[in-house]
Enzyme design. Structure first.
Site, mmCIF file in Angstrom:
data_model
loop_
_atom_site.group_PDB
_atom_site.id
_atom_site.type_symbol
_atom_site.label_atom_id
_atom_site.label_comp_id
_atom_site.label_asym_id
_atom_site.label_seq_id
_atom_site.Cartn_x
_atom_site.Cartn_y
_atom_site.Cartn_z
ATOM 1 C CE LYS A 154 -22.325 32.453 -24.471
ATOM 2 N NZ LYS A 154 -21.637 31.197 -24.861
ATOM 3 C CG ASP A 174 -31.833 40.859 -25.969
ATOM 4 O OD1 ASP A 174 -32.738 40.025 -26.187
ATOM 5 O OD2 ASP A 174 -30.649 40.671 -26.292
ATOM 6 C CB CYS A 205 -29.742 42.112 -32.470
ATOM 7 S SG CYS A 205 -29.885 43.434 -33.689
ATOM 8 C CB THR A 232 -19.233 44.972 -34.732
ATOM 9 O OG1 THR A 232 -19.891 45.007 -33.463
ATOM 10 C CG2 THR A 232 -18.324 46.174 -34.869
ATOM 11 C CB SER A 233 -24.461 42.771 -35.374
ATOM 12 O OG SER A 233 -25.207 41.594 -35.154
ATOM 13 N NE ARG A 234 -24.340 37.458 -39.223
ATOM 14 C CZ ARG A 234 -23.307 37.186 -38.442
ATOM 15 N NH1 ARG A 234 -22.488 38.169 -38.078
ATOM 16 N NH2 ARG A 234 -23.079 35.960 -38.013
ATOM 17 C CG ASP A 258 -15.842 44.570 -38.998
ATOM 18 O OD1 ASP A 258 -14.832 44.983 -39.596
ATOM 19 O OD2 ASP A 258 -15.989 43.384 -38.648
ATOM 20 C CD GLU A 263 -19.972 41.194 -44.977
ATOM 21 O OE1 GLU A 263 -19.304 40.209 -44.599
ATOM 22 O OE2 GLU A 263 -20.303 42.117 -44.217
ATOM 23 C CG HIS A 295 -17.112 40.172 -41.742
ATOM 24 N ND1 HIS A 295 -18.417 40.051 -42.111
ATOM 25 C CD2 HIS A 295 -16.943 39.308 -40.708
ATOM 26 C CE1 HIS A 295 -19.019 39.150 -41.342
ATOM 27 N NE2 HIS A 295 -18.144 38.697 -40.473
#
Length: 331
Positions: A154, A174, A205, A232-234, A258, A263, A295
């Site tokens: 999404k 993907d 992802c 901006t994922s992990r 982010d 973190e 984050h």
């Protein structure tokens, strides 16, 4: 139901209280991070609710079980911080927020990219000192650039659509291809081809054993020299040490992040006036071609409202035995 909310900041409380109006649970807001040492704060509660940096490790889960806690609600989507086998063994149910405003995350990724490209973070610092020169602030047109999107769920889909709106050629990787994105002109390629062909790479992802340090020395070497990377994922998707070296050598042109793998020790806390003991993070926060935010990709009013409502709904729906399947991590 009595619920203890760990790692709860003042800005969250109005959203949670508003979402609870129709549920009438008893909420306890705790600023403390959930650790084996703070589990005792959950005593006399029916359930706890935690955030991304609360680590549901084996020892923590054991102590929760000893306090009679058998229900944990995550007010986030990812659950890589959960020791799932131990939770299952102890009979602790884990709930999550399966989705919330994909716009908030995708738009933050675009904000990082735009700031890095047009050097707005550097220009802001200059003009505050009455320096209005343009040296070193040149960017490039996004129009016509190749943007690689790793993960087209999404959020990745939303980011792709925004980039298509800029007139970019979007390449994607993907395991599951989106027919909608393909109809819009997104080209799916093998990972190595996306890395080698893209001017900009954006990660969307999940963090799994397979994707841990997806961005490493080898994959960075496959990228176009000077490519931009947005995460901006992990944080665990990137090997920070390898990324720092690639930035210093010029192989990586810029980085917008982010999230950070370690973190938990730094984000959501004020380290003003102190040097960070993490060498890689300390370097990244001081490089001019790096933009670090802490984050905050979820931090819009719309997303906060959705997270609060889903979290409280999950707890009520579980009582009523009609919880949506995608909200249940362990149960």
């Amino acid at each position: 139901m009595t619920i203890a909310f760990f790692s709860c900041h003042p800005y969250e409380q109005p959203f949670l209280e508003a979402a609870n109006a129709n549920h009438r649970h008893q909420l306890t807001f705790l600023p403390q991070l959930l650790t084996p040492e703070t589990v005792h704060l959950a005593a006399s509660h029916d359930a706890i609710c935690v955030f991304v940096n609360d680590q549901l490790t084996g020892p923590t889960l054991q102590r929760l079980a000893s306090e009679g806690i058998r229900l944990v609600a995550l007010r986030c989507t990812g659950y890589n911080q959960v020791d799932i086998p131990t939770a299952r063994q102890l009979g602790i149910r884990i709930l999550r927020v399966p989705t919330y405003s994909p716009h908030s995350v995708a738009e933050h990724a675009v904000a990082l990219l735009m700031a890095l490209n047009r050097k707005t973070h550097l220009a802001y610092q200059r003009t505050r000192k009455n320096n209005f020169t343009l040296d070193g602030l040149m960017g490039f047109d996004l129009y016509g650039k190749r943007v690689g999107v790793i993960g087209t769920g999404k959020i990745g889909m939303m980011f792709s659509r925004i980039m298509l709106g800029f007139g970019c050629h979007v390449l994607a990787y993907d395991k599951v291809r989106s027919a909608i994105l393909q109809q819009l002109g997104v080209e799916y390629l093998p990972m190595e081809d996306v890395l080698a062909s893209s001017d900009i790479i954006s990660l969307h992802c999940p963090l799994t054993p397979e994707t841990h340090h997806l961005i490493n020395e080898a994959s960075l070497a496959q990228m176009k020299p000077g490519a931009y990377l947005i995460n901006t994922s992990r944080g665990g998707l990137m090997d920070a040490r390898a990324v720092v070296e690639a930035l210093k050598s010029g192989q990586l042109g810029a980085l917008g992040m982010d999230v950070y793998e370690l973190e938990d020790d730094f984000f959501f806390a004020d380290w003003s006036g102190q040097e960070l003991p993490d060498a890689e993070l300390n370097t990244l926060t001081h490089l001019p071609n790096v933009l670090v935010t802490s984050h905050q990709f979820f931090f819009t009013a719309e997303a906060m409202e959705q997270i609060a409502h889903t979290t409280l709904n999950n707890l009520t729906y579980l009582e009523q035995q009609r919880l949506p399947d995608d909200c249940l991590v362990v149960g």
